[in-house]
Scaffold this active site. Structure first.
Site, short mmCIF file in Angstrom:
data_model
loop_
_atom_site.label_atom_id
_atom_site.label_comp_id
_atom_site.label_asym_id
_atom_site.label_seq_id
_atom_site.Cartn_x
_atom_site.Cartn_y
_atom_site.Cartn_z
N CYS A 138 46.33 27.14 25.93
CA CYS A 138 45.27 28.12 26.11
C CYS A 138 45.17 29.06 24.90
CB CYS A 138 45.53 28.93 27.39
SG CYS A 138 44.31 30.20 27.67
N CYS A 141 44.42 32.72 25.78
CA CYS A 141 45.56 33.48 26.32
C CYS A 141 46.58 33.79 25.22
CB CYS A 141 46.29 32.68 27.40
SG CYS A 141 45.23 31.78 28.52
N ASP A 142 46.87 32.83 24.35
CA ASP A 142 48.02 32.95 23.46
C ASP A 142 47.68 33.07 21.97
OD1 ASP A 142 49.65 32.66 25.69
OD2 ASP A 142 49.61 30.48 25.57
#
Ligand code: NAP
Length: 316
Positions: A138, A141-142
């Site tokens: 992701c 997200c990261d």
């Protein structure tokens, strides 16, 4: 005295992504009692998507923002949302009975399966070991953890190229490793990626291992699929986008899956189990998009209503 928890519904929608939320909107607007059950926050994969440019009505919209708007729409006619991973779905006479990991049991006259898909893993040494320590599925997200660093993206489809382009705005360099000599991604996404000087495409290359210093990822080991030459590429992060797998484990005993695990449903989103419908990415379908999931959800929400009307007429 605390109010008793409601357990019986006309319809339970499993999964509150774009498809599930649309099915809930249509069914609740038809005056049915509706529960959406989800293992996480509503929105599904929208929450992992930075920007969407191919959903009608928006030139460009952030995934989480669209999720929020859809949720407001989906719940306006009384559809409820609850937290829980469905572990079992059984047919018991007139009822579909669902058990969740929270220890809850719910019953419904009809069920819409909208559980979507999850990212396929590569299955190479180091992948699981460095999960959360450099290996990610992701970018939204990261990605921020890899600001001004070198990241490797594995895959050649829409997700790899789109997320690689997103990462190019954060990382110093993005190497997209493609196992064939060409990309599968749509031309527009390829064009957008090529506008970034810090993206390089490495073709004919597979990742055979992910290595590190036990604390975090440091490199990927590669093989050239034409010359069989082995190599190593330094990497601070590895983002894997090699396709998706259906989230259908609780439904395996129902006889509604194809040989790859996707749910088979007809054009009215009906499975072979009366009263069980399937929509969106989890369905055996040629196109997995927000727009197609929403279309499926509208059909299922309407079809559930017809199904319950017909059932009531027979029982009268
Ligand atoms: P996908 O279309 O299945 O592509 C998977 C990619 O991973 C392919 O390039 C495939 O290579 C490669 N791959 C598979 N196994 C591999 C392995 N073991 N090692 C290295 N590479 C491997 O998956 P996706 O990109 O996640 O897309 C899923 C669906 O969502 C598609 O329908 C896509 O159109 C849609 N989507 C749309 C958008 C958009 O419209 N903006 C964005 C994201 C996703 P081969 O080509 O060699 O098989």
């Amino acid at each position: 005295m605390a109010a008793e928890k409601k357990t019986d519904y006309d319809v339970i929608v499993i999964g509150a992504g774009p498809g599930g939320m649309t099915a809930a909107l249509y069914a609740s607007r038809a005056n049915l009692s509706v529960l959406m059950l989800d293992r996480g926050i509503y929105g599904g994969n929208l929450n992992n998507t930075a920007t969407i440019e191919n959903y009608t009505g928006f030139k460009s919209v952030k995934g989480p923002e669209l999720a929020e708007k859809m949720y407001q729409g989906a719940t306006q006619f009384g559809a409820q949302y609850a937290y829980g991973t469905v572990q079992e779905l059984n047919v018991e006479g007139d009822w579909k009975v669902l058990k969740t990991d929270m220890g809850d049991t719910f019953r419904a006259q009809a069920v819409v399966i909208a559980t979507g898909s999850s990212q396929r893993h590569l299955g190479v040494p180091g992948e699981e070991e460095y999960g959360g320590r450099g290996v990610s599925y992701c970018a939204v997200c990261d990605g921020a953890f890899f600001r001004d660093q070198h990241v490797v993206v594995v895959g050649g489809g829409d997700s790899a190229v789109e997320e690689g382009t997103y990462l190019a705005g954060l990382a110093s360099k993005v190497s997209i490793l493609v196992r064939k000599d060409h990309l599968r991604a749509q031309p527009l996404l390829q064009e957008q990626a090529k506008q970034h000087d810090n993206i390089e495409f490495v073709f004919n290359t597979s990742v055979t291992a992910i290595t590190g210093d036990d604390k975090k990822v440091q490199a990927v080991t590669t093989v050239n699929n034409q010359t069989q030459e082995k190599g190593q590429l330094q990497a601070d992060g590895v983002f894997i986008y090699v396709g998706s797998v259906p989230m259908t484990k609780p439904f395996t005993k129902l006889g509604i899956l194809d040989e790859h695990g996707w749910v088979k449903a007809d054009t009215l989103m009906q499975t072979t189990q009366p009263g069980i419908f399937a929509i969106g990415d989890v369905r055996e379908t040629p196109l997995r998009q927000v727009a197609t999931a929403v279309g499926d959800g509208a059909i299922a929400g309407q079809q559930v209503y017809h199904y319950l009307q017909e059932k009531a007429a027979v029982n009268d």
